[in-house]
Design a protein around this motif. Structure first.
Motif, PDB file in Angstrom:
ATOM      1  N   ALA A 269      -9.126  -4.817  -0.135  1.00 27.39           N
ATOM      2  CA  ALA A 269      -9.735  -4.022  -1.206  1.00 27.39           C
ATOM      3  C   ALA A 269      -8.682  -3.180  -1.916  1.00 27.39           C
ATOM      4  CB  ALA A 269     -10.827  -3.121  -0.630  1.00 27.39           C
ATOM      5  N   GLY A 270      -7.781  -2.585  -1.127  1.00 29.07           N
ATOM      6  CA  GLY A 270      -6.704  -1.805  -1.726  1.00 29.07           C
ATOM      7  C   GLY A 270      -5.791  -2.650  -2.595  1.00 29.07           C
ATOM      8  N   SER A 271      -5.546  -3.898  -2.188  1.00 32.49           N
ATOM      9  CA  SER A 271      -4.698  -4.782  -2.988  1.00 32.49           C
ATOM     10  C   SER A 271      -5.374  -5.153  -4.305  1.00 32.49           C
ATOM     11  CB  SER A 271      -4.351  -6.043  -2.193  1.00 32.49           C
ATOM     12  OG  SER A 271      -5.467  -6.913  -2.074  1.00 32.49           O
ATOM     13  N   VAL A 272      -6.693  -5.303  -4.283  1.00 31.36           N
ATOM     14  CA  VAL A 272      -7.431  -5.599  -5.520  1.00 31.36           C
ATOM     15  C   VAL A 272      -7.295  -4.449  -6.512  1.00 31.36           C
ATOM     16  CG1 VAL A 272      -9.728  -5.965  -6.513  1.00 31.36           C
ATOM     17  CG2 VAL A 272      -9.089  -7.146  -4.408  1.00 31.36           C
ATOM     18  N   VAL A 273      -7.516  -3.222  -6.014  1.00 29.71           N
ATOM     19  CA  VAL A 273      -7.429  -2.048  -6.880  1.00 29.71           C
ATOM     20  C   VAL A 273      -6.014  -1.874  -7.417  1.00 29.71           C
ATOM     21  CG1 VAL A 273      -7.623   0.473  -6.966  1.00 29.71           C
ATOM     22  CG2 VAL A 273      -9.319  -0.872  -5.700  1.00 29.71           C
ATOM     23  N   THR A 274      -5.024  -1.923  -6.526  1.00 27.10           N
ATOM     24  CA  THR A 274      -3.632  -1.700  -6.937  1.00 27.10           C
ATOM     25  C   THR A 274      -3.158  -2.788  -7.896  1.00 27.10           C
ATOM     26  OG1 THR A 274      -3.207  -0.698  -4.781  1.00 27.10           O
ATOM     27  CG2 THR A 274      -1.296  -1.290  -6.095  1.00 27.10           C
ATOM     28  N   SER A 275      -3.472  -4.035  -7.591  1.00 29.68           N
ATOM     29  CA  SER A 275      -3.073  -5.143  -8.450  1.00 29.68           C
ATOM     30  C   SER A 275      -3.691  -5.014  -9.838  1.00 29.68           C
ATOM     31  CB  SER A 275      -3.474  -6.472  -7.813  1.00 29.68           C
ATOM     32  OG  SER A 275      -3.139  -7.557  -8.642  1.00 29.68           O
ATOM     33  N   THR A 276      -4.966  -4.633  -9.884  1.00 35.22           N
ATOM     34  CA  THR A 276      -5.640  -4.475 -11.173  1.00 35.22           C
ATOM     35  C   THR A 276      -5.020  -3.343 -11.985  1.00 35.22           C
ATOM     36  OG1 THR A 276      -7.715  -5.285 -10.205  1.00 35.22           O
ATOM     37  CG2 THR A 276      -7.869  -4.108 -12.297  1.00 35.22           C
ATOM     38  N   LEU A 277      -4.727  -2.231 -11.338  1.00 34.62           N
ATOM     39  CA  LEU A 277      -4.129  -1.095 -12.041  1.00 34.62           C
ATOM     40  C   LEU A 277      -2.724  -1.425 -12.545  1.00 34.62           C
ATOM     41  CD1 LEU A 277      -5.293   1.875  -9.770  1.00 34.62           C
ATOM     42  CD2 LEU A 277      -6.227   1.155 -11.981  1.00 34.62           C
ATOM     43  N   VAL A 278      -1.930  -2.117 -11.716  1.00 32.41           N
ATOM     44  CA  VAL A 278      -0.583  -2.515 -12.137  1.00 32.41           C
ATOM     45  C   VAL A 278      -0.664  -3.436 -13.358  1.00 32.41           C
ATOM     46  CG1 VAL A 278       1.429  -3.905 -11.482  1.00 32.41           C
ATOM     47  CG2 VAL A 278       0.518  -2.204  -9.895  1.00 32.41           C
ATOM     48  N   THR A 279      -1.598  -4.382 -13.320  1.00 31.05           N
ATOM     49  CA  THR A 279      -1.748  -5.303 -14.453  1.00 31.05           C
ATOM     50  C   THR A 279      -2.225  -4.577 -15.695  1.00 31.05           C
ATOM     51  OG1 THR A 279      -2.255  -7.105 -12.911  1.00 31.05           O
ATOM     52  CG2 THR A 279      -2.833  -7.449 -15.222  1.00 31.05           C
ATOM     53  N   PHE A 280      -3.133  -3.609 -15.529  1.00 34.04           N
ATOM     54  CA  PHE A 280      -3.601  -2.826 -16.677  1.00 34.04           C
ATOM     55  C   PHE A 280      -2.428  -2.107 -17.345  1.00 34.04           C
ATOM     56  CE2 PHE A 280      -8.271  -2.695 -15.594  1.00 34.04           C
ATOM     57  CZ  PHE A 280      -8.694  -3.116 -16.850  1.00 34.04           C
ATOM     58  N   VAL A 281      -1.533  -1.553 -16.535  1.00 38.06           N
ATOM     59  CA  VAL A 281      -0.364  -0.858 -17.087  1.00 38.06           C
ATOM     60  C   VAL A 281       0.508  -1.828 -17.885  1.00 38.06           C
ATOM     61  CG1 VAL A 281       1.787   0.318 -16.488  1.00 38.06           C
ATOM     62  CG2 VAL A 281      -0.345   0.929 -15.310  1.00 38.06           C
ATOM     63  N   CYS A 282       0.656  -3.047 -17.370  1.00 37.79           N
ATOM     64  CA  CYS A 282       1.527  -4.037 -18.000  1.00 37.79           C
ATOM     65  C   CYS A 282       0.810  -4.895 -19.044  1.00 37.79           C
ATOM     66  CB  CYS A 282       2.124  -4.961 -16.932  1.00 37.79           C
ATOM     67  SG  CYS A 282       3.060  -4.110 -15.651  1.00 37.79           S
ATOM     68  N   LEU A 283      -0.482  -4.674 -19.221  1.00 39.98           N
ATOM     69  CA  LEU A 283      -1.291  -5.557 -20.062  1.00 39.98           C
ATOM     70  C   LEU A 283      -0.790  -5.674 -21.501  1.00 39.98           C
ATOM     71  CD1 LEU A 283      -3.581  -7.347 -19.286  1.00 39.98           C
ATOM     72  CD2 LEU A 283      -5.197  -5.570 -19.982  1.00 39.98           C
ATOM     73  N   PRO A 284      -0.427  -4.575 -22.177  1.00 38.38           N
ATOM     74  CA  PRO A 284       0.087  -4.740 -23.543  1.00 38.38           C
ATOM     75  C   PRO A 284       1.296  -5.664 -23.619  1.00 38.38           C
ATOM     76  CG  PRO A 284      -0.435  -2.450 -23.118  1.00 38.38           C
ATOM     77  CD  PRO A 284      -0.539  -3.156 -21.790  1.00 38.38           C
ATOM     78  N   LEU A 285       2.196  -5.543 -22.650  1.00 36.49           N
ATOM     79  CA  LEU A 285       3.386  -6.384 -22.634  1.00 36.49           C
ATOM     80  C   LEU A 285       3.036  -7.839 -22.337  1.00 36.49           C
ATOM     81  CD1 LEU A 285       6.457  -6.503 -22.840  1.00 36.49           C
ATOM     82  CD2 LEU A 285       6.576  -5.943 -20.399  1.00 36.49           C
ATOM     83  N   LEU A 286       2.110  -8.057 -21.417  1.00 38.38           N
ATOM     84  CA  LEU A 286       1.701  -9.418 -21.078  1.00 38.38           C
ATOM     85  C   LEU A 286       1.013 -10.097 -22.262  1.00 38.38           C
ATOM     86  CD1 LEU A 286       0.287  -8.807 -17.471  1.00 38.38           C
ATOM     87  CD2 LEU A 286       2.467  -9.880 -18.072  1.00 38.38           C
ATOM     88  N   VAL A 287       0.122  -9.373 -22.928  1.00 41.70           N
ATOM     89  CA  VAL A 287      -0.571  -9.933 -24.096  1.00 41.70           C
ATOM     90  C   VAL A 287       0.414 -10.198 -25.223  1.00 41.70           C
ATOM     91  CG1 VAL A 287      -2.315  -9.483 -25.867  1.00 41.70           C
ATOM     92  CG2 VAL A 287      -2.776  -8.873 -23.482  1.00 41.70           C
TER      93      VAL A 287
END
Length: 322
Positions: A269-287
């Motif tokens: 569960a912690g990995s889901v939350v952390t992974s999602t938050l990390v991706t949200f931070v990087c989302l503008p760059l990924l898009v």
């Protein structure tokens, strides 16, 4: 570019935030019922309607399916190596590393970034990831092949129906198309609401494995996308969609199975939350990278490599600043 990014990311952030607030509220938002409806009804309807109503060929489905399988296989193989080196539980953490959240977050992003044509390709990629999640991922957590459970997945039958229609040019009755279109309309907003609710209710109890999974999921997602785009000689919209979906965070369903079979559910569960938050931070760059890849077209291997280098450098700088 800023306006374009806001148009793509804004709706996703708003609907996810609504789900987060619902999860934090006392109104008793019933996520189990909603997730069951999404899995049993909305997802098969979206797959069937999208892949039969638009002009998609068996070759396109084959290309996206191959890309998805290769990305999963590469992430799985490298993820296994990471877990062995880190002396972490393979049975608990391999599915979170190799299986991205191409549904809850990936499909809304693809739709907003690339429109209906991108969604068509995204669904063809997503259904492969979903099939692997509910077969291989399930079997890893269960410790053995669960044929009876796998056979009960409506997703498999919707995929079979799509292949039958596309390969035989069988006409689909209008009532079936209208019904599946109406049902599929609930999937994307429902998935984002569930994503937000999950972020509100899941907890990070152990930061070390959570960070290991989060960084591995994103890093291996980028590496697998780079390899697959080059290996399959993908370009344009197809390459952009593959890159975006391959870099999505850990799928929430991994936590569901970890809890069901009691394999470190709190850490998953912690990995889901952390992974999602990390991706949200990087989302503008990924898009931004995905849009750049989609605009470059064929014969752009050098440019693709430069784009990937910029992405990885920027991500590295982000982690360093954190």
């Amino acid at each position: 570019m800023m306006t374009q990014m806001m148009d793509i990311l804004g709706p996703i952030m708003v609907i996810t935030a609504i789900g987060f607030l619902l999860g934090r509220s006392s109104i008793g938002f019933e996520t189990r019922t909603l997730s069951t409806v999404v899995i049993l009804v909305a997802t098969p309807a979206l797959i069937f309607n999208t892949l039969t109503s638009l002009d998609i060929t068996p070759e396109t489905i084959g290309t996206m399916s191959s890309a998805a399988l290769l990305c999963i296989a590469i992430s799985g193989a490298l993820g296994l190596l990471v877990l062995v080196m880190a002396r972490s539980s393979v049975r608990s953490f391999l599915p979170p590393i190799m299986l991205p959240n191409s549904g809850n977050m990936g499909l809304p992003l693809v739709l907003l970034a690339f429109g209906p044509e991108g969604l068509q390709l995204g669904v063809a990629y997503f259904f492969v990831v979903s099939v692997v999640q509910h077969s291989v991922g399930l079997s890893i957590y269960a410790g053995g092949l669960q044929l009876a459970t796998i056979a009960r997945q409506p997703l498999l039958y919707s995929v079979a129906a799509v292949l039958l229609v596309t390969w035989t040019d069988m006409p689909v009755p209008n009532i079936v198309m209208v019904t599946t279109e109406m049902l599929s309309g609930m999937m994307i907003p429902a998935m984002l609401l569930l994503l937000g609710t999950s972020l509100a209710t899941l907890k990070v109890t152990d930061l070390r494995p959570a960070l290991l999974i989060a960084v591995s999921r994103l890093g291996l997602g980028i590496l697998s996308a780079v390899f697959v785009i080059a290996f399959l000689d993908l370009d344009g919209l197809t390459a952009g969609v593959v890159f975006l979906l391959a870099t999505m965070p850990t799928a929430i369903v991994n936590y569901v199975y970890a809890e069901r079979f009691q394999h470190n559910p709190r850490q998953v569960a912690g990995s889901v939350v952390t992974s999602t938050l990390v991706t949200f931070v990087c989302l503008p760059l990924l898009v931004w990278t995905a849009l750049g890849i989609s605009e470059r077209g064929s014969g752009a291997d050098a440019q693709l490599s430069q784009a990937m280098t910029r992405t990885e450098t920027s991500l590295g700088a982000t982690y360093t600043n954190d």
